[in-house]
Write an enzyme that holds these catalytic residues in place. Sequence first.
Site, PDB file in Angstrom:
ATOM      1  N   ARG A 224       0.853  -1.188   0.000  1.00  0.00           N
ATOM      2  CA  ARG A 224       0.000   0.000   0.000  1.00  0.00           C
ATOM      3  C   ARG A 224       0.887   1.235   0.000  1.00  0.00           C
ATOM      4  O   ARG A 224       1.933   1.275   0.665  1.00  0.00           O
ATOM      5  CB  ARG A 224      -0.923   0.011   1.219  1.00  0.00           C
ATOM      6  CG  ARG A 224      -1.994  -1.079   1.185  1.00  0.00           C
ATOM      7  CD  ARG A 224      -3.039  -0.747   0.136  1.00  0.00           C
ATOM      8  NE  ARG A 224      -4.061  -1.780   0.012  1.00  0.00           N
ATOM      9  CZ  ARG A 224      -4.066  -2.717  -0.906  1.00  0.00           C
ATOM     10  NH1 ARG A 224      -3.083  -2.799  -1.782  1.00  0.00           N
ATOM     11  NH2 ARG A 224      -5.063  -3.583  -0.970  1.00  0.00           N
ATOM     12  N   HIS A 272       0.790  -0.273 -10.384  1.00  0.00           N
ATOM     13  CA  HIS A 272      -0.146  -1.032  -9.547  1.00  0.00           C
ATOM     14  C   HIS A 272      -0.611  -2.305 -10.268  1.00  0.00           C
ATOM     15  O   HIS A 272      -1.796  -2.545 -10.470  1.00  0.00           O
ATOM     16  CB  HIS A 272      -1.362  -0.181  -9.171  1.00  0.00           C
ATOM     17  CG  HIS A 272      -2.038  -0.666  -7.919  1.00  0.00           C
ATOM     18  ND1 HIS A 272      -2.675   0.181  -7.040  1.00  0.00           N
ATOM     19  CD2 HIS A 272      -2.186  -1.921  -7.401  1.00  0.00           C
ATOM     20  CE1 HIS A 272      -3.181  -0.517  -6.042  1.00  0.00           C
ATOM     21  NE2 HIS A 272      -2.904  -1.801  -6.244  1.00  0.00           N
TER      22      HIS A 272
END
Length: 309
Positions: A224, A272
């Site tokens: 994250r 991502h």
Amino acid sequence: MTRIYFAAGARRWADYSTHLPAALAEAGVQAEIVTKAPDPATVDYIVFAPGGDITDFTPFTRARAVLGLWAGVERIVGNRTLTQPLCRMVDQGLTEGMVEWVTGHVLRHHLNLDRWIRGEPGWHQDAPPLARERTVAMLGLGELGAACARTLAGLNFRVLGWSRAPKTLPGIETAHGEAGLQQVLSRAGIVVTLLPATPETENLLDARRLGWLPPGAVVLNPGRGCLIDEAALLAALDAGRLGHATLDVFRTEPLPEDHPFRGHRRVTITPHIAAETRPYSAARVIAENIRRGEAGEPFLHLVDRTRGY
């Protein structure tokens, strides 16, 4: 007949429109799937992803569960209207993708492949150390972190595992808490962050903790974006205290074009993609949870609201 509201958005439905009905049939669930806003009182299960079609879950009084398509739940877990059980996505395809990303980049930095890819001049025959001579710290020993740790240990890396609460993993040396984190980081040539986004993990790698890493250490973050203090990371890279950072997640996504990470000689960016949900396998996870709900069995991968994941 069980009614499922696919509220993850039209774009995702295009990916799931074949796989989810097939997975439900395979699980023996007779269900009707709707994609347009139905009467909330008729919905038994909601399939959801952030940015989907629902922000207020209050009217869905009959819904037995909200089934997420993402492994991360930080963008939904704080929604006070969501009182139904919430299940996050734990999918074998997602796990395999994360293991491959982490293993690939650990090997890349371990073998110093960038040096040869850049085509450095000369004929340098200084070989890298063996994997058993390199220590990798895995911060986070959940489903994804444990799978990556086992794979790296299978390649003979010395793997140290860290979690906030005590955990054991066969064949892996583990630690927990602040003192354990310092012990793990101070020995790590490569550190991988695979923790959920919670208030407790915000800026886990700040200037002080980055300073615990040995000179030249490499940071990999496919977890994250909030796990790392970006300013502190850039300062450590600019000062040459850290060798490199390979980052797949960021506080702002897409990463702004003028962000200091872009073009930085010690930073690698991936967009991502470390662990993407695969509709074929994720649909089976959703179908299994619906089958469990209909059979009165416990749901898989329930989110603990108090812990935030």
